[in-house]
Design a protein around this motif. Structure first.
Motif, PDB file in Angstrom:
ATOM      1  N   THR A  37       0.834  -1.358   0.552  1.00 13.79           N
ATOM      2  CA  THR A  37       0.413   0.323   0.450  1.00 13.79           C
ATOM      3  C   THR A  37       1.252   1.149  -0.518  1.00 13.79           C
ATOM      4  O   THR A  37       0.319   2.195  -0.716  1.00 13.79           O
ATOM      5  CB  THR A  37      -1.026  -0.150   1.275  1.00 13.79           C
ATOM      6  OG1 THR A  37      -1.729  -1.187   0.848  1.00 13.79           O
ATOM      7  CG2 THR A  37      -1.614   1.665   1.118  1.00 13.79           C
ATOM      8  N   ALA A  40       0.307   3.210  -3.632  1.00 15.41           N
ATOM      9  CA  ALA A  40      -0.295   4.931  -3.410  1.00 15.41           C
ATOM     10  C   ALA A  40       0.690   5.831  -2.916  1.00 15.41           C
ATOM     11  O   ALA A  40       0.483   6.662  -3.709  1.00 15.41           O
ATOM     12  CB  ALA A  40      -0.353   4.730  -1.707  1.00 15.41           C
ATOM     13  N   VAL A  87      -2.520   9.271   2.030  1.00 11.44           N
ATOM     14  CA  VAL A  87      -1.165   7.838   1.705  1.00 11.44           C
ATOM     15  C   VAL A  87      -1.539   7.221   3.345  1.00 11.44           C
ATOM     16  O   VAL A  87      -1.052   6.430   3.858  1.00 11.44           O
ATOM     17  CB  VAL A  87      -0.154   8.443   1.436  1.00 11.44           C
ATOM     18  CG1 VAL A  87       1.291   7.588   0.810  1.00 11.44           C
ATOM     19  CG2 VAL A  87      -0.572   8.599  -0.429  1.00 11.44           C
ATOM     20  N   ALA A  89      -4.131   5.232   4.598  1.00 11.84           N
ATOM     21  CA  ALA A  89      -4.324   4.036   4.324  1.00 11.84           C
ATOM     22  C   ALA A  89      -3.016   3.027   4.021  1.00 11.84           C
ATOM     23  O   ALA A  89      -3.242   1.824   4.401  1.00 11.84           O
ATOM     24  CB  ALA A  89      -4.322   4.594   2.670  1.00 11.84           C
TER      25      ALA A  89
END
Length: 267
Positions: free
Chosen positions: A46, A50, A61, A64
């Protein structure tokens, strides 16, 4: 003439219920490797995907990435926890051993499996990047490949001492939470969820400081592809999470797992 006292029908005996066999050592190590692979693949994946796409929204970000690490721990805890205990982190393994919850003699195998699982995860991310947009993989590696670090490698420019303090304190808190929610008599069936949420919170706190380690296997896995500077700074994210975990393990055992001796009243 029929027998006036026919033999009473024999009731079928109940099958003996034996508890399932404990997982083998191999099964435990494979579960630790898979669980760490899931954690690193989800969290670091991720981060690298991202951060290379949503370059103008760092707060999104960070959120996430924090959720990715927390969710992978929740999934891994329920999927692999029944087999191996669901450590997925060398610091957690050593912290549990310090607290008397895990045999010291088994820590080496667990740590090796965790490091291998994490390294496989980032290698898979690199393989995906090889077939990505032109220059994507090089950009990700130039940016440290979600490695932990301070100064230039810190998202907000924090120094080495800040990273050391953050790793000790946050890893200690993480291990204390794990020990509390998994306690054999005071624990909760929602332990996996509590651990995942706490890891999410830890990332929300410290991603700007040093990209959040609290897990040497995660740090090693990212630094392998993060370049020379990430490898040079890696020692901090091996040593200080372990220091925090050992402090938490010994402290929990001394503070919360002691038993009061009984004796005659008045003595």
């Amino acid at each position: 003439m029929s027998d006036p006292n026919p033999e009473a029908p024999v009731e079928p005996t109940e099958l003996a219920h034996t508890p399932p066999a404990a997982p083998s050592t191999t099964a435990k190590l494979v579960a630790e490797a898979f669980g760490t692979l899931l954690l690193v693949f989800g969290g670091v994946g991720t981060a690298v995907f991202a951060s290379n796409h949503f370059t103008d929204t760092p707060a999104a970000v960070y959120t996430a990435v924090a959720l990715a690490f927390g969710l992978t721990v929740v999934a891994g805890a329920y999927a692999f926890g029944p087999v191996s205990g669901g450590h997925f982190n060398p610091a957690v393994t050593l912290g549990l051993a310090a607290a008397g919850r895990f045999p010291w003699r088994e820590t080496g195998g667990y740590i090796a499996a965790q490091v291998v699982g994490g390294a496989i995860a980032t290698t898979l991310l690199v393989l995906i990047g090889l077939f990505g947009p032109a220059g994507w993989l090089q950009t990700a590696q130039d940016g440290g490949f979600a490695s932990n670090g301070w100064d230039a490698l810190s998202p907000a420019g924090f120094g080495m001492v800040a990273a050391m303090i953050a790793e000790v304190v946050l890893t200690a808190l993480f291990v204390l939470i794990i020990l509390g929610v998994t306690h054999p008599t005071r624990g909760t069936p929602l332990a996996g969820l509590a651990i995942g949420l706490s890891l999410t919170l830890i990332h929300l706190i410290s991603i700007p400081v040093d990209n959040t380690s609290v897990n040497p296997a995660r740090s090693i896995a990212a630094a392998i592809y993060g370049g020379g500077e990430a490898l040079a700074q890696l020692w901090v994210f091996i040593v200080f999470p372990i220091v925090g975990a050992l402090i938490a393990g010994f402290a929990y055992k001394a503070l919360f797992d002691t038993t009061k001796p009984t004796g005659p009243v008045g003595r």
